[in-house]
Design a protein around this motif. Sequence first.
Motif, PDB file in Angstrom:
ATOM      1  N   ILE A  84       2.028  -9.165  -2.622  1.00 11.10           N
ATOM      2  CA  ILE A  84       1.438  -8.353  -3.681  1.00 11.10           C
ATOM      3  C   ILE A  84       2.521  -7.870  -4.643  1.00 11.10           C
ATOM      4  O   ILE A  84       2.328  -7.888  -5.862  1.00 11.10           O
ATOM      5  N   THR A  85       3.671  -7.478  -4.110  1.00  9.44           N
ATOM      6  CA  THR A  85       4.775  -7.035  -4.957  1.00  9.44           C
ATOM      7  C   THR A  85       5.255  -8.187  -5.844  1.00  9.44           C
ATOM      8  O   THR A  85       5.474  -8.012  -7.045  1.00  9.44           O
ATOM      9  N   ALA A 121       2.705  -8.819  -8.607  1.00  6.72           N
ATOM     10  CA  ALA A 121       2.784  -7.793  -9.653  1.00  6.72           C
ATOM     11  C   ALA A 121       3.996  -8.033 -10.554  1.00  6.72           C
ATOM     12  O   ALA A 121       3.900  -7.958 -11.785  1.00  6.72           O
ATOM     13  N   MET A 122       5.150  -8.349  -9.935  1.00  2.96           N
ATOM     14  CA  MET A 122       6.354  -8.601 -10.730  1.00  2.96           C
ATOM     15  C   MET A 122       6.179  -9.866 -11.572  1.00  2.96           C
ATOM     16  O   MET A 122       6.601  -9.907 -12.730  1.00  2.96           O
ATOM     17  N   ASP A 123       5.557 -10.894 -11.000  1.00  2.00           N
ATOM     18  CA  ASP A 123       5.354 -12.140 -11.729  1.00  2.00           C
ATOM     19  C   ASP A 123       4.426 -11.940 -12.917  1.00  2.00           C
ATOM     20  O   ASP A 123       4.718 -12.405 -14.017  1.00  2.00           O
ATOM     21  N   LEU A 124       3.315 -11.262 -12.708  1.00  3.32           N
ATOM     22  CA  LEU A 124       2.380 -11.029 -13.805  1.00  3.32           C
ATOM     23  C   LEU A 124       3.022 -10.192 -14.911  1.00  3.32           C
ATOM     24  O   LEU A 124       2.855 -10.480 -16.096  1.00  3.32           O
ATOM     25  N   GLY A 125       3.784  -9.175 -14.516  1.00  5.67           N
ATOM     26  CA  GLY A 125       4.487  -8.365 -15.516  1.00  5.67           C
ATOM     27  C   GLY A 125       5.504  -9.181 -16.292  1.00  5.67           C
ATOM     28  O   GLY A 125       5.584  -9.096 -17.525  1.00  5.67           O
ATOM     29  N   ALA A 161       9.766 -13.631  -3.849  1.00  7.22           N
ATOM     30  CA  ALA A 161      10.175 -12.224  -3.960  1.00  7.22           C
ATOM     31  C   ALA A 161       9.904 -11.384  -2.727  1.00  7.22           C
ATOM     32  O   ALA A 161      10.513 -10.335  -2.568  1.00  7.22           O
ATOM     33  N   ALA A 162       9.013 -11.799  -1.854  1.00 10.10           N
ATOM     34  CA  ALA A 162       8.704 -10.995  -0.672  1.00 10.10           C
ATOM     35  C   ALA A 162       9.960 -10.728   0.159  1.00 10.10           C
ATOM     36  O   ALA A 162      10.124  -9.640   0.701  1.00 10.10           O
ATOM     37  N   ALA A 163      10.859 -11.715   0.224  1.00 11.35           N
ATOM     38  CA  ALA A 163      12.072 -11.551   1.015  1.00 11.35           C
ATOM     39  C   ALA A 163      13.106 -10.661   0.321  1.00 11.35           C
ATOM     40  O   ALA A 163      13.788  -9.876   0.982  1.00 11.35           O
ATOM     41  N   TRP A 164      13.216 -10.759  -1.004  1.00 14.70           N
ATOM     42  CA  TRP A 164      14.227 -10.008  -1.753  1.00 14.70           C
ATOM     43  C   TRP A 164      13.638  -9.444  -3.035  1.00 14.70           C
ATOM     44  O   TRP A 164      13.950  -9.921  -4.135  1.00 14.70           O
ATOM     45  N   PRO A 165      12.814  -8.420  -2.972  1.00 16.00           N
ATOM     46  CA  PRO A 165      12.148  -7.922  -4.185  1.00 16.00           C
ATOM     47  C   PRO A 165      13.110  -7.366  -5.244  1.00 16.00           C
ATOM     48  O   PRO A 165      12.886  -7.560  -6.437  1.00 16.00           O
ATOM     49  N   LEU A 166      14.184  -6.700  -4.822  1.00 19.82           N
ATOM     50  CA  LEU A 166      15.124  -6.158  -5.821  1.00 19.82           C
ATOM     51  C   LEU A 166      15.886  -7.276  -6.532  1.00 19.82           C
ATOM     52  O   LEU A 166      16.131  -7.203  -7.739  1.00 19.82           O
TER      53      LEU A 166
END
Length: 185
Positions: free
Chosen positions: A2-3, A6-10, A95-100
Amino acid sequence: MITGLAMDLGAIVLLAYGLYYRRHHRRDLLFAYVALNVGIFAVVSLLLVQRVDIAVGFGLFGVLSIIRLRSSEITQQEIAYYFVAIVLGLVNGIAAAWPLTALLLNGVLLTVMYVADHPGLLGRTRHQVVTLDVVHADPEALRVDLESRLRARVLQCEVTQVDYVRDVTVVDVRYVAPDTRVGVR
């Protein structure tokens, strides 16, 4: 996931709507960038969940992007936007593994595209294919004719076609557009 979504859509909204569409106004490619990005995000996410070899996914994306890029005439700038849309989908799908890290890479990619495609950077340089109703034997006469017709300084011109029967020359021209602001010379 989900994170990452959200980052991809943004990120794709900023790239496609905030940068590309506001600068280039091609609605057909706007849709293509968003669809390609979201599709790649979905496939990468699925590949990670199913533990399929990531090389299979990269191969699939390569084939799909080559087919799409060869199916219509687009500029090198538009290919760059395609590439960044693909990379954003890949980065945010993982991104699930490394969101930052993904967030940082999104910022870097968007910033580079903002700066590299900024109209103020090379905004007055133009490219145009010109068809002339005359054939010039002298390259300098061709340059003078083009500068007169375009009302601009020609940086480079390359004759791509000459038809002596119809007296036609097709020229690929790079030029600097005159500054149209009032009071500027």
